[in-house]
Motif scaffolding. Structure first.
Motif, PDB file in Angstrom:
ATOM      1  N   UNK A  76      19.267  44.846  87.696  1.00 43.16           N
ATOM      2  CA  UNK A  76      18.981  44.668  86.277  1.00 43.16           C
ATOM      3  C   UNK A  76      20.312  44.507  85.555  1.00 43.16           C
ATOM      4  N   UNK A  77      20.318  43.680  84.530  1.00 40.33           N
ATOM      5  CA  UNK A  77      21.518  43.501  83.711  1.00 40.33           C
ATOM      6  C   UNK A  77      21.305  44.212  82.389  1.00 40.33           C
ATOM      7  N   UNK A  78      22.287  45.022  82.008  1.00 34.88           N
ATOM      8  CA  UNK A  78      22.255  45.676  80.700  1.00 34.88           C
ATOM      9  C   UNK A  78      23.419  45.079  79.928  1.00 34.88           C
ATOM     10  N   UNK A  79      23.117  44.440  78.823  1.00 33.30           N
ATOM     11  CA  UNK A  79      24.149  43.753  78.069  1.00 33.30           C
ATOM     12  C   UNK A  79      23.847  43.834  76.585  1.00 33.30           C
ATOM     13  N   UNK A  80      24.762  43.331  75.783  1.00 34.07           N
ATOM     14  CA  UNK A  80      24.517  43.296  74.347  1.00 34.07           C
ATOM     15  C   UNK A  80      24.217  41.853  73.946  1.00 34.07           C
ATOM     16  N   UNK A  81      25.215  41.138  73.465  1.00 34.96           N
ATOM     17  CA  UNK A  81      25.004  39.769  72.997  1.00 34.96           C
ATOM     18  C   UNK A  81      25.633  38.754  73.948  1.00 34.96           C
ATOM     19  N   UNK A  82      26.003  39.198  75.115  1.00 33.59           N
ATOM     20  CA  UNK A  82      26.748  38.358  76.044  1.00 33.59           C
ATOM     21  C   UNK A  82      25.889  37.242  76.640  1.00 33.59           C
ATOM     22  N   UNK A  83      26.500  36.074  76.760  1.00 30.56           N
ATOM     23  CA  UNK A  83      25.801  34.935  77.369  1.00 30.56           C
ATOM     24  C   UNK A  83      25.634  35.108  78.874  1.00 30.56           C
ATOM     25  N   UNK A  84      26.238  36.135  79.468  1.00 29.27           N
ATOM     26  CA  UNK A  84      26.054  36.384  80.894  1.00 29.27           C
ATOM     27  C   UNK A  84      24.568  36.604  81.199  1.00 29.27           C
ATOM     28  N   UNK A  85      23.816  37.046  80.211  1.00 27.13           N
ATOM     29  CA  UNK A  85      22.376  37.249  80.406  1.00 27.13           C
ATOM     30  C   UNK A  85      21.684  35.945  80.784  1.00 27.13           C
ATOM     31  N   UNK A  86      22.123  34.835  80.196  1.00 28.99           N
ATOM     32  CA  UNK A  86      21.507  33.544  80.507  1.00 28.99           C
ATOM     33  C   UNK A  86      21.763  33.168  81.956  1.00 28.99           C
ATOM     34  N   UNK A  87      22.964  33.446  82.458  1.00 29.56           N
ATOM     35  CA  UNK A  87      23.260  33.180  83.863  1.00 29.56           C
ATOM     36  C   UNK A  87      22.436  34.089  84.769  1.00 29.56           C
ATOM     37  N   UNK A  88      22.327  35.348  84.385  1.00 27.52           N
ATOM     38  CA  UNK A  88      21.589  36.322  85.190  1.00 27.52           C
ATOM     39  C   UNK A  88      20.109  35.967  85.276  1.00 27.52           C
ATOM     40  N   UNK A  89      19.567  35.414  84.210  1.00 26.78           N
ATOM     41  CA  UNK A  89      18.141  35.053  84.199  1.00 26.78           C
ATOM     42  C   UNK A  89      17.793  34.014  85.257  1.00 26.78           C
TER      43      UNK A  89
END
Length: 159
Positions: free
Chosen positions: A41-54
């Protein structure tokens, strides 16, 4: 299990009394993308890394305690409430979301709206880009594609 929290990756052993038991912390200058595959699971704030993780179709938990302030001062290109995953604002809701996602590994599946979001963001990307490149190169390098040049197989070396 691995959890990414800002610029550190943690080996997750569970949530107990609102404390993380840390197994590994990466330095802030580490290449985060090299470790995303280790994360459940990725825990992030506003980072665009979430888009890569998805792209791995794994859950994301957003921790945005300053959501209203951020919206008022910087604004958003994408409404955070439309992001795939869970948006949390308080530490308690963050921990509850992490526990819920990790309770049954693999239980998170994107909703229809998540799929639409990812399609808009990534198009028809299916995770096989390297295979497409190899196939394209192999097709281009076939002798019939090299006009006017005779291509012989490499000579075998006899020892």
């Amino acid at each position: 299990r691995a959890v990414h929290m800002h610029c550190a990756v943690f080996l997750w052993h569970g949530v107990r009394d609102h404390a993380l038991q840390v197994g590994l912390v990466l330095p802030a200058d580490a290449d985060l993308h090299a470790y995303l595959g280790l994360c459940d699971v990725l825990i992030t704030d506003y980072s665009s890394v979430a888009l890569d993780f998805l792209l791995m179709r794994r859950p994301v938990v957003y921790f945005m305690p300053d959501l209203e302030h951020y919206a008022a001062t910087r604004g958003f290109a994408v409404d955070p409430m439309s992001l795939p995953g869970r948006v949390t604002i308080t530490p308690d809701s963050l921990l509850e979301s992490i526990e819920a996602v990790l309770e049954v590994p693999g239980s998170w599946t994107p909703t229809r709206s998540d799929d639409i979001f990812m399609q808009q963001m990534w198009g028809s990307y299916d995770g096989h880009a390297a295979r497409m490149i190899v196939d394209s190169l192999e097709a281009t390098l076939q002798p019939e594609h090299v006009s006017g040049v005779s291509v012989a197989p490499p000579a075998r070396r006899v020892s």
